[in-house]
Design an enzyme around this catalytic site. Sequence first.
Site, PDB file in Angstrom:
ATOM      1  N   ASP A 108      14.064  -2.910  13.570  1.00  0.00           N
ATOM      2  CA  ASP A 108      15.052  -2.005  12.961  1.00  0.00           C
ATOM      3  C   ASP A 108      14.534  -0.575  13.047  1.00  0.00           C
ATOM      4  OD1 ASP A 108      17.312  -1.114  11.660  1.00  0.00           O
ATOM      5  OD2 ASP A 108      16.641  -1.689   9.656  1.00  0.00           O
ATOM      6  N   GLU A 126       0.837  -1.191   0.000  1.00  0.00           N
ATOM      7  CA  GLU A 126       0.000   0.000   0.000  1.00  0.00           C
ATOM      8  C   GLU A 126       0.882   1.255   0.000  1.00  0.00           C
ATOM      9  OE1 GLU A 126      -3.177   1.853   3.257  1.00  0.00           O
ATOM     10  OE2 GLU A 126      -1.683   0.366   3.879  1.00  0.00           O
ATOM     11  N   HIS A 127       0.516   2.237  -0.815  1.00  0.00           N
ATOM     12  CA  HIS A 127       1.213   3.528  -0.788  1.00  0.00           C
ATOM     13  C   HIS A 127       0.624   4.393   0.318  1.00  0.00           C
ATOM     14  CE1 HIS A 127       3.037   7.289  -2.344  1.00  0.00           C
ATOM     15  NE2 HIS A 127       1.928   7.825  -1.868  1.00  0.00           N
ATOM     16  N   LEU A 128       1.488   4.959   1.139  1.00  0.00           N
ATOM     17  CA  LEU A 128       1.058   5.900   2.175  1.00  0.00           C
ATOM     18  C   LEU A 128       1.764   7.233   1.947  1.00  0.00           C
ATOM     19  CD1 LEU A 128       1.253   3.630   5.377  1.00  0.00           C
ATOM     20  CD2 LEU A 128      -0.802   4.256   4.085  1.00  0.00           C
TER      21      LEU A 128
END
Length: 309
Positions: A217, A89-91
């Site tokens: 991380d 998904e692009h955020l």
Amino acid sequence: METLLKRELGCSSVKATGHSGGGCISQGQSYDTDKGRVFVKVNSKAEARRMFEGEMASLTAILKTGTVKVPKPIKVVDAPGGGSMLVMEHLDMRYLSSHATKLGTQLADLHLENKRLGERLLKEAGTVGKGGEQAERQYVDQFGFDVVTCCGYLPQVNDWQKNWVEFYARQRIQPQMDMVEKKSGDREALELWSALQLKIPDLFRDLEIVPALLHGDLWGGNVAEDSSGPIIFDPASFYGHSEYELAIAGMFGGFSSSFYSAYHSKIPKTPGFEKRLQLYQLFHYLNHWNHFGSGYRGSSLNIMRNLSK
């Protein structure tokens, strides 16, 4: 690329947006599709599929907790010409600023989620008609993860273990020291590690550690925010000691005092915290040494000297 994504995602239209991003390990590009905007990370290394499958499993695990926002992973795809791609998904993200306090709270909730689940299941044990939640979220009583995850591009040994101290020494530090030995045969580093191993159990005396799902991380480059709140991404997850998460967060900055205050209001520091934090930072300094070279040797050796006294 567009043709490949159409086939793999079952889309009728795919068009690059011109928005790109990347870091030390992989590069990325956003695409508009008829099913929504996606972000595609690409890595040409032969081991990229394993790395991205670990990241996808990590994102999925964090997503299921409902505690802190992550990009929803969609699919790992073999890249043309070698390597792999992770579609997610692009955020629309910006630097973390106004939601630092909220991130501290939500990160603590992520770390407490498994403990709370265990307490709830214990309380419900023997109760008739408990419902379906137990099947959806299983309590984890060991340290590790179901798949290999990579911190950077180096794989982490995530075999399940009951004992955290053994897990950390054998499956985090020892593999890094093995790489140091193979690459440079650094005798001083190996001697310091031999001495430190004898001291490690003392740092955990009288400490009960419940496995916590970790991002793995969490440095400043892997956190952001949007209008709804904080976002974390690029995880290398496993179940471990919650304090481990704060090690790399403190190494490179990017986290305000309000973040730490919010976090520790839910998970207070326990005796020996500062020394254990150094021990956990040792992994990341060694990992950077093995990724980027001997510029991180001095920091690695200093920690081992300090903790071996």
